[in-house]
Design a protein around this motif. Structure first.
Motif, mmCIF file in Angstrom:
data_model
loop_
_atom_site.group_PDB
_atom_site.id
_atom_site.type_symbol
_atom_site.label_atom_id
_atom_site.label_comp_id
_atom_site.label_asym_id
_atom_site.label_seq_id
_atom_site.Cartn_x
_atom_site.Cartn_y
_atom_site.Cartn_z
ATOM 1 N N TYR A 1 22.417 -4.826 -41.487
ATOM 2 C CA TYR A 1 21.914 -3.088 -41.845
ATOM 3 C C TYR A 1 23.771 -2.227 -42.100
ATOM 4 O O TYR A 1 24.317 -3.217 -41.578
ATOM 5 N N TRP A 2 23.949 -1.919 -43.108
ATOM 6 C CA TRP A 2 25.081 -1.970 -43.620
ATOM 7 C C TRP A 2 25.307 0.317 -44.246
ATOM 8 O O TRP A 2 23.874 0.646 -43.824
ATOM 9 N N ALA A 3 26.218 0.854 -43.334
ATOM 10 C CA ALA A 3 26.269 2.017 -43.787
ATOM 11 C C ALA A 3 26.605 1.837 -45.492
ATOM 12 O O ALA A 3 26.921 0.982 -45.401
ATOM 13 N N ALA A 4 25.977 2.626 -46.096
ATOM 14 C CA ALA A 4 26.435 3.560 -47.462
ATOM 15 C C ALA A 4 25.999 4.328 -48.512
ATOM 16 O O ALA A 4 25.526 4.778 -47.643
ATOM 17 N N ALA A 5 27.444 4.944 -48.796
ATOM 18 C CA ALA A 5 27.329 6.026 -49.120
ATOM 19 C C ALA A 5 26.120 6.133 -50.591
ATOM 20 O O ALA A 5 26.220 4.839 -51.498
ATOM 21 N N ALA A 6 25.076 6.978 -50.879
ATOM 22 C CA ALA A 6 24.006 7.419 -52.269
ATOM 23 C C ALA A 6 26.148 7.591 -53.709
ATOM 24 O O ALA A 6 26.126 8.111 -53.422
ATOM 25 N N GLY A 7 24.695 6.458 -54.676
ATOM 26 C CA GLY A 7 25.329 7.479 -55.700
ATOM 27 C C GLY A 7 24.318 7.682 -56.546
ATOM 28 O O GLY A 7 24.249 8.571 -55.571
ATOM 29 N N ALA A 8 24.629 7.345 -57.870
ATOM 30 C CA ALA A 8 23.578 7.812 -59.126
ATOM 31 C C ALA A 8 22.262 6.929 -58.294
ATOM 32 O O ALA A 8 22.425 5.939 -57.962
ATOM 33 N N GLY A 9 21.881 8.506 -59.446
ATOM 34 C CA GLY A 9 19.841 8.066 -58.936
ATOM 35 C C GLY A 9 18.702 9.076 -58.714
ATOM 36 O O GLY A 9 19.396 10.157 -58.693
ATOM 37 N N ALA A 10 17.778 8.461 -58.921
ATOM 38 C CA ALA A 10 16.737 10.001 -58.387
ATOM 39 C C ALA A 10 15.477 8.600 -57.715
ATOM 40 O O ALA A 10 15.640 7.733 -58.301
ATOM 41 N N PHE A 11 15.010 9.425 -56.999
ATOM 42 C CA PHE A 11 13.848 9.085 -56.114
ATOM 43 C C PHE A 11 12.418 9.164 -57.337
ATOM 44 O O PHE A 11 12.538 10.416 -57.963
ATOM 45 N N ALA A 12 11.638 7.733 -57.180
ATOM 46 C CA ALA A 12 10.628 8.044 -57.998
ATOM 47 C C ALA A 12 9.141 7.484 -57.128
ATOM 48 O O ALA A 12 9.544 6.611 -56.612
ATOM 49 N N PRO A 13 8.051 8.571 -55.903
ATOM 50 C CA PRO A 13 6.913 7.784 -55.888
ATOM 51 C C PRO A 13 6.619 6.180 -56.540
ATOM 52 O O PRO A 13 6.414 6.137 -57.208
ATOM 53 N N SER A 14 6.072 6.103 -55.041
ATOM 54 C CA SER A 14 5.802 4.294 -55.303
ATOM 55 C C SER A 14 4.360 4.201 -54.553
ATOM 56 O O SER A 14 4.119 4.436 -53.038
ATOM 57 N N ASP A 15 3.844 2.631 -54.392
ATOM 58 C CA ASP A 15 2.719 2.502 -53.369
ATOM 59 C C ASP A 15 3.560 2.276 -51.854
ATOM 60 O O ASP A 15 2.721 2.689 -51.365
ATOM 61 N N GLU A 16 4.720 2.001 -52.047
ATOM 62 C CA GLU A 16 5.686 1.289 -50.959
ATOM 63 C C GLU A 16 6.067 2.692 -49.737
ATOM 64 O O GLU A 16 6.117 3.125 -48.758
ATOM 65 N N VAL A 17 6.916 3.217 -51.140
ATOM 66 C CA VAL A 17 7.833 4.232 -50.431
ATOM 67 C C VAL A 17 6.941 5.450 -50.930
ATOM 68 O O VAL A 17 7.129 5.750 -52.670
ATOM 69 N N ASP A 18 6.471 6.633 -50.536
ATOM 70 C CA ASP A 18 6.174 7.688 -51.445
ATOM 71 C C ASP A 18 6.475 9.397 -51.024
ATOM 72 O O ASP A 18 6.690 10.133 -51.613
ATOM 73 N N ARG A 19 7.543 9.206 -50.091
ATOM 74 C CA ARG A 19 8.473 10.289 -50.042
ATOM 75 C C ARG A 19 9.607 10.156 -49.649
ATOM 76 O O ARG A 19 9.915 8.619 -48.091
ATOM 77 N N ILE A 20 10.713 10.951 -50.288
ATOM 78 C CA ILE A 20 12.386 10.594 -48.968
ATOM 79 C C ILE A 20 12.446 11.967 -48.921
ATOM 80 O O ILE A 20 12.434 13.068 -49.549
ATOM 81 N N LEU A 21 13.745 11.693 -47.662
ATOM 82 C CA LEU A 21 14.123 12.690 -47.525
ATOM 83 C C LEU A 21 15.741 12.824 -46.183
ATOM 84 O O LEU A 21 16.064 11.799 -46.782
ATOM 85 N N TRP A 22 16.159 14.562 -47.656
ATOM 86 C CA TRP A 22 17.398 14.054 -47.122
ATOM 87 C C TRP A 22 17.421 14.685 -46.050
ATOM 88 O O TRP A 22 17.644 16.183 -46.340
ATOM 89 N N LEU A 23 18.154 14.397 -44.871
ATOM 90 C CA LEU A 23 18.130 14.745 -43.781
ATOM 91 C C LEU A 23 19.916 15.310 -42.683
ATOM 92 O O LEU A 23 20.321 13.999 -42.794
ATOM 93 N N THR A 24 20.223 15.859 -42.223
ATOM 94 C CA THR A 24 21.206 16.185 -41.245
ATOM 95 C C THR A 24 21.353 15.110 -40.411
ATOM 96 O O THR A 24 20.089 14.537 -39.671
ATOM 97 N N PRO A 25 21.996 14.846 -39.946
ATOM 98 C CA PRO A 25 21.718 13.054 -38.543
ATOM 99 C C PRO A 25 21.363 13.492 -38.071
ATOM 100 O O PRO A 25 20.404 12.780 -37.379
ATOM 101 N N ASP A 26 20.776 14.812 -37.111
ATOM 102 C CA ASP A 26 20.562 15.010 -35.966
ATOM 103 C C ASP A 26 18.795 15.505 -36.230
ATOM 104 O O ASP A 26 17.846 14.970 -35.509
ATOM 105 N N ALA A 27 18.608 15.771 -38.267
ATOM 106 C CA ALA A 27 17.234 15.582 -38.320
ATOM 107 C C ALA A 27 16.326 14.409 -38.596
ATOM 108 O O ALA A 27 15.524 14.150 -37.737
ATOM 109 N N ALA A 28 17.639 13.442 -38.883
ATOM 110 C CA ALA A 28 17.037 12.240 -38.840
ATOM 111 C C ALA A 28 16.928 11.998 -37.643
ATOM 112 O O ALA A 28 15.516 10.578 -37.586
#
Length: 146
Positions: free
Chosen positions: A93-120
């Protein structure tokens, strides 16, 4: 011979993807978690490496495929080792800062969440993934405010 040298070890890579919190009222950062319907779990974006693929390149590819976001890699985080379907699995694993982009659901990943560290930490399905939140915070990425 270490488990990583064993030909039966499944090699994978991923990132703990983060971005500065969008609200100035809540300084800090948010982490991106992915939901995989096949396993009905929440995890950091990751996936198996292609034969001969550089682990960091694979981690960035998997982040883009699963989240739709480009990632700017930071420090390497601890490698996670566990059994998956009876076979040893090693995920770098690496720490990585998010750049440009947009989520699109797929069969592999249907949702994403952006959460605080505690909520994550609370949402992650596998306890081993929670340690990676602490490892990321120890790198003090921009936006953590500490």
């Amino acid at each position: 011979m270490s488990p990583a040298d064993d030909d039966t070890t499944v090699r994978a890579a991923g990132c703990v993807l983060w971005r500065p919190a969008p609200s100035t009222a809540l300084p800090g950062l948010e982490l991106c978690l992915v939901h995989r319907p096949k396993y009905d779990d929440w995890s950091h974006p990751k996936g198996k490496l292609e034969p001969g693929e550089d682990p960091l390149a694979g981690a960035l590819r998997e982040v883009a495929e699963e989240t739709g976001y480009a990632a700017e890699p930071g420090p390497e985080l601890p490698t996670v080792r566990y059994l998956a379907n009876g076979r040893p699995k090693e995920v770098r694993y690496w720490a990585a800062a998010a750049g440009a982009g947009a989520f699109a659901p797929s069969d592999e990943v249907d949702r994403i969440l952006w959460l605080t560290p505690d909520a994550a930490r609370a949402r992650l399905t596998a306890p081993r993934d929670r340690d990676l939140v602490d490892a990321l915070l120890a790198t003090r990425p921009d936006g953590t405010g500490h």
